[in-house]
Scaffold this motif. Sequence first.
Motif, short mmCIF file in Angstrom:
data_model
loop_
_atom_site.label_atom_id
_atom_site.label_comp_id
_atom_site.label_asym_id
_atom_site.label_seq_id
_atom_site.Cartn_x
_atom_site.Cartn_y
_atom_site.Cartn_z
N ARG A 47 0.91 -1.16 0.11
CA ARG A 47 0.02 -0.01 0.11
C ARG A 47 0.87 1.28 -0.07
N VAL A 48 1.96 1.15 0.83
CA VAL A 48 2.83 2.24 0.84
C VAL A 48 3.46 2.60 -0.38
N GLY A 49 4.12 1.59 -1.19
CA GLY A 49 4.58 1.54 -2.28
C GLY A 49 3.91 2.09 -3.48
N ALA A 50 2.32 1.60 -3.35
CA ALA A 50 1.39 2.02 -4.37
C ALA A 50 1.22 3.47 -4.21
N ALA A 51 1.18 4.10 -2.85
CA ALA A 51 0.82 5.30 -2.91
C ALA A 51 2.14 6.40 -3.62
N VAL A 52 3.33 5.79 -3.10
CA VAL A 52 4.33 6.61 -3.56
C VAL A 52 4.58 6.51 -5.02
N LEU A 53 4.28 5.26 -5.58
CA LEU A 53 4.76 5.02 -7.02
C LEU A 53 3.46 5.41 -7.88
N GLU A 54 2.34 5.62 -7.40
CA GLU A 54 1.02 5.86 -8.13
C GLU A 54 0.91 4.43 -9.01
N ARG A 55 0.85 3.41 -8.38
CA ARG A 55 0.47 2.10 -9.11
C ARG A 55 -0.21 1.24 -8.49
N PRO A 56 -0.91 0.32 -9.05
CA PRO A 56 -1.97 -0.57 -8.24
C PRO A 56 -1.21 -1.33 -7.17
N VAL A 57 -1.75 -1.67 -6.00
CA VAL A 57 -1.08 -2.41 -4.88
C VAL A 57 -0.66 -3.56 -5.29
N ALA A 58 -1.58 -4.56 -6.30
CA ALA A 58 -1.11 -5.71 -6.99
C ALA A 58 0.02 -5.69 -7.57
N GLU A 59 0.15 -4.81 -8.28
CA GLU A 59 1.46 -4.49 -9.24
C GLU A 59 2.71 -4.42 -8.35
N VAL A 60 2.49 -3.33 -7.29
CA VAL A 60 3.73 -3.31 -6.32
C VAL A 60 4.11 -4.59 -5.77
N ALA A 61 3.23 -5.11 -5.48
CA ALA A 61 3.51 -6.57 -4.55
C ALA A 61 3.95 -7.64 -5.54
N ALA A 62 3.57 -7.70 -6.71
CA ALA A 62 4.03 -8.80 -7.58
C ALA A 62 5.16 -9.42 -7.41
N PRO A 63 6.60 -8.63 -7.45
CA PRO A 63 7.86 -9.40 -7.26
C PRO A 63 7.91 -10.12 -5.86
N VAL A 64 7.04 -10.08 -4.69
CA VAL A 64 7.40 -10.52 -3.69
C VAL A 64 6.30 -11.48 -2.94
N VAL A 65 4.90 -11.33 -3.50
CA VAL A 65 3.87 -12.12 -2.84
C VAL A 65 4.05 -13.59 -3.07
N ARG A 66 4.87 -13.94 -4.18
CA ARG A 66 5.06 -15.35 -4.39
C ARG A 66 5.66 -16.09 -3.11
N GLU A 67 6.44 -15.20 -2.47
CA GLU A 67 7.10 -16.10 -1.17
C GLU A 67 6.18 -16.34 -0.07
N LEU A 68 4.88 -15.62 -0.08
CA LEU A 68 4.13 -15.90 0.94
C LEU A 68 3.79 -17.32 1.04
N ARG A 69 3.57 -17.97 2.03
CA ARG A 69 3.38 -19.37 2.37
C ARG A 69 1.80 -19.62 2.83
N LEU A 70 1.07 -19.59 1.68
CA LEU A 70 -0.39 -19.43 2.11
C LEU A 70 -0.92 -20.69 2.48
N ALA A 71 -0.41 -21.74 2.23
CA ALA A 71 -0.82 -23.05 2.47
C ALA A 71 -0.36 -23.31 4.12
N LEU A 72 0.18 -22.58 4.88
CA LEU A 72 0.36 -22.50 6.45
C LEU A 72 -1.15 -22.17 6.93
N LEU A 73 -1.90 -21.21 6.03
CA LEU A 73 -3.01 -20.68 6.76
C LEU A 73 -4.00 -21.68 6.95
N ALA A 74 -4.98 -21.69 7.95
CA ALA A 74 -6.16 -22.57 8.23
C ALA A 74 -7.01 -21.99 7.27
N PRO A 75 -8.02 -23.22 7.02
CA PRO A 75 -9.14 -22.69 5.87
C PRO A 75 -9.90 -21.51 5.98
N ALA A 76 -10.21 -20.91 7.37
CA ALA A 76 -11.19 -19.91 7.70
C ALA A 76 -10.10 -18.89 7.34
#
Length: 253
Positions: free
Chosen positions: A164-193
Amino acid sequence: METPGLLVHGEAAPFSTALRSLLNNPQYSDVCFVVGQERQEVFAHRCLLACRCNFFQRLLGPKLGSGMPSPVVLSTVPAEAFLAVLEFLYTNSVRLHRHSVAVTFGLGQLQERCLAFIEAHSQEALRTRGFLELSAPALLSLLRSDKLRVDEAELVLAARSWARVGAAVLERPVAEVAAPVVRELRLALLAPAELSALEEQNQREPLIPVEQIVEAWKCHALRRGDVARGAPCRRRRGTLPREHHCFLDLPFK
């Protein structure tokens, strides 16, 4: 055959102290940086920086010419972090604090020590302004670590705040700013809820590619961790236990 001369070593501490006295000292300096949003002036010595760091060697090369060049503006680098880097370059040592850790400038040894510091103080580091100002490569290095002492749900929130901070500074969508890093989030560790809640929020404010969430759901559906090769699911040191971790067969690192 000539006898080798005697190699004499002086004491390291006085040498380090003498060089530290030159840190951000305008006397004898031949380059000035204007650093951070506060535009703080920082004085340094080109020859020392160039011989210690390839980044500065390229930045301060012959194109600047002789004499005192115009100030070098580094507006995206926090002043305190920049001074920590300079201290390491001048003295080969630096005292790291959670608010001044800098993973930048291609300093391998300093990067490793900064990463180790953040791994040991993960929750505190995620709450600092410095975390929000990390470059994408720096955050990528953090998210690849198995040694972070923080749960994955907190990392997802921290990554969203960073984007969000990067998107505000760069005036780009949040998903575009996050694209280089979010692949490293380990979503399978989260519970179903938790994964359902993340999916709903992701629909309102896109952050994570839909296919990455689908891969995490596949782990739950098939009750196997090996199907998530595209979505890392190794536990981190700070991962909180969840019921489904037993069938993912995830070893602690």
